[in-house]
Motif scaffolding. Sequence first.
Motif, PDB file in Angstrom:
ATOM      1  N   TYR A   1      12.037   2.123  -0.683  1.00  0.00           N
ATOM      2  CA  TYR A   1      11.336   3.007  -1.606  1.00  0.00           C
ATOM      3  C   TYR A   1       9.989   3.405  -1.005  1.00  0.00           C
ATOM      4  O   TYR A   1       9.490   2.780  -0.078  1.00  0.00           O
ATOM      5  N   SER A   2       9.401   4.476  -1.554  1.00  0.00           N
ATOM      6  CA  SER A   2       8.080   4.938  -1.137  1.00  0.00           C
ATOM      7  C   SER A   2       7.017   4.432  -2.101  1.00  0.00           C
ATOM      8  O   SER A   2       7.290   4.234  -3.287  1.00  0.00           O
ATOM      9  N   LYS A   3       5.824   4.261  -1.587  1.00  0.00           N
ATOM     10  CA  LYS A   3       4.708   3.947  -2.472  1.00  0.00           C
ATOM     11  C   LYS A   3       4.376   5.167  -3.318  1.00  0.00           C
ATOM     12  O   LYS A   3       4.486   6.309  -2.842  1.00  0.00           O
ATOM     13  N   PRO A   4       3.953   4.989  -4.555  1.00  0.00           N
ATOM     14  CA  PRO A   4       3.596   6.141  -5.406  1.00  0.00           C
ATOM     15  C   PRO A   4       2.452   6.942  -4.784  1.00  0.00           C
ATOM     16  O   PRO A   4       1.554   6.383  -4.150  1.00  0.00           O
ATOM     17  N   ALA A   5       2.492   8.250  -4.963  1.00  0.00           N
ATOM     18  CA  ALA A   5       1.486   9.126  -4.359  1.00  0.00           C
ATOM     19  C   ALA A   5       0.089   8.859  -4.895  1.00  0.00           C
ATOM     20  O   ALA A   5      -0.904   9.116  -4.202  1.00  0.00           O
ATOM     21  N   ASP A   6      -0.013   8.357  -6.115  1.00  0.00           N
ATOM     22  CA  ASP A   6      -1.331   8.114  -6.701  1.00  0.00           C
ATOM     23  C   ASP A   6      -1.895   6.735  -6.370  1.00  0.00           C
ATOM     24  O   ASP A   6      -2.920   6.325  -6.897  1.00  0.00           O
ATOM     25  N   ARG A   7      -1.229   6.014  -5.487  1.00  0.00           N
ATOM     26  CA  ARG A   7      -1.687   4.687  -5.094  1.00  0.00           C
ATOM     27  C   ARG A   7      -2.378   4.770  -3.733  1.00  0.00           C
ATOM     28  O   ARG A   7      -1.759   4.693  -2.682  1.00  0.00           O
ATOM     29  N   GLY A   8      -3.696   4.971  -3.754  1.00  0.00           N
ATOM     30  CA  GLY A   8      -4.444   5.017  -2.511  1.00  0.00           C
ATOM     31  C   GLY A   8      -4.655   3.620  -1.948  1.00  0.00           C
ATOM     32  O   GLY A   8      -4.738   2.641  -2.699  1.00  0.00           O
ATOM     33  N   GLU A   9      -4.726   3.527  -0.624  1.00  0.00           N
ATOM     34  CA  GLU A   9      -4.913   2.236   0.032  1.00  0.00           C
ATOM     35  C   GLU A   9      -6.236   2.235   0.795  1.00  0.00           C
ATOM     36  O   GLU A   9      -6.563   3.190   1.500  1.00  0.00           O
ATOM     37  N   ASP A  10      -7.001   1.146   0.661  1.00  0.00           N
ATOM     38  CA  ASP A  10      -8.316   1.055   1.292  1.00  0.00           C
ATOM     39  C   ASP A  10      -8.257   1.091   2.811  1.00  0.00           C
ATOM     40  O   ASP A  10      -9.228   1.463   3.468  1.00  0.00           O
ATOM     41  N   TYR A  11      -7.111   0.695   3.369  1.00  0.00           N
ATOM     42  CA  TYR A  11      -7.010   0.578   4.825  1.00  0.00           C
ATOM     43  C   TYR A  11      -6.580   1.868   5.506  1.00  0.00           C
ATOM     44  O   TYR A  11      -6.474   1.934   6.727  1.00  0.00           O
ATOM     45  N   ILE A  12      -6.336   2.920   4.751  1.00  0.00           N
ATOM     46  CA  ILE A  12      -5.807   4.157   5.322  1.00  0.00           C
ATOM     47  C   ILE A  12      -6.919   4.932   6.031  1.00  0.00           C
ATOM     48  O   ILE A  12      -8.114   4.749   5.733  1.00  0.00           O
ATOM     49  N   TYR A  13      -6.551   5.788   6.971  1.00  0.00           N
ATOM     50  CA  TYR A  13      -7.511   6.670   7.651  1.00  0.00           C
ATOM     51  C   TYR A  13      -7.412   8.063   7.050  1.00  0.00           C
ATOM     52  O   TYR A  13      -6.303   8.547   6.797  1.00  0.00           O
TER      53      TYR A  13
END
Length: 313
Positions: A170-182
């Motif tokens: 499955y994919s993570k929900p689009a509204d779930r931002g991650e702190d580690y992303i660039y």
Amino acid sequence: MNFKEIGRKILGIRTDEELAAQAKKTPKEKVIEFFKSLGFALIAALFIITFFIQNTRIPTGSMENTILVGDFVIVNKFIYGSSSPRYIPFTEIALPYFTIPGIREPEAGDIVVFEFPGDREDLVPKELNVNYVKRLIGMPGDTLQIINRVAYINGKEFPVPPYVHYALPYSKPADRGEDYIYPAGAPWNEDNYGPYVVPKAGMKITLTPENYMQWRTFIDREHGERVVELKGGTVTIKGKPVNSYTVQKDYYFMIGDNRNDSYDSRFWGPVSRDAVVGSAFLVLFSWDREIPFFNIFKLLGSVRLERIMMVLE
């Protein structure tokens, strides 16, 4: 010495006259001749590895199932333009280097070997001279977006690699931002990313107190030092107030074919053109790297015959 003579020396081919002369040499002369030949072979090997091709062993699964852990991959270094050694061998001591023109520029879809630029906030990598291998999906100036794990470039779906792998169903929900992303502060995750414009030489970036942290390390890396600061609510570069920045180099967006288990541009940013080493194009052979060398028969029994001399795509 012409190319024919050089070729004979590399291959160890001798003429009748050379064989006759060799038979007359003393043991001491033969030892000296042996070490001279060995030195010549080492210099020739270094020249080939530096400017033409090299073998790279794959230690991680970030490119599965295109490239497997334990694959020995051949890298074409001259296709994009090779360079002289950038570091003293087996050290992290940088050397002045020069580059020679290549056959062509990197293209979207290429499997590219490059020098790792460092973690998201690193000015320089914690460990220098570390090469990564990923698939190039974003060219300089491209607008990239990933929607439910499907990559789009300039609004069109990017061709799915034949052996792309997803470890999670499955994919993570689009509204779930991650702190580690660039980049830092972007409300994205690895499955729903962007839109992000891949930096291109000459591109102008607007800088504000609200977005400067997203660009700080990127700009610092172009200068090779920490130059971006926020002073009194104003963005400065080398102490000079600015409201924009012009990108100096071309960049590429790299991603692993093992989309759920790849540390790539989604986490630490784009790769500059001068960090590109070459193109991975062939699996020389492959075996199970988890088997220790002292268990030689089991190791040899793990050789994946179907991957020997397999062209990568």
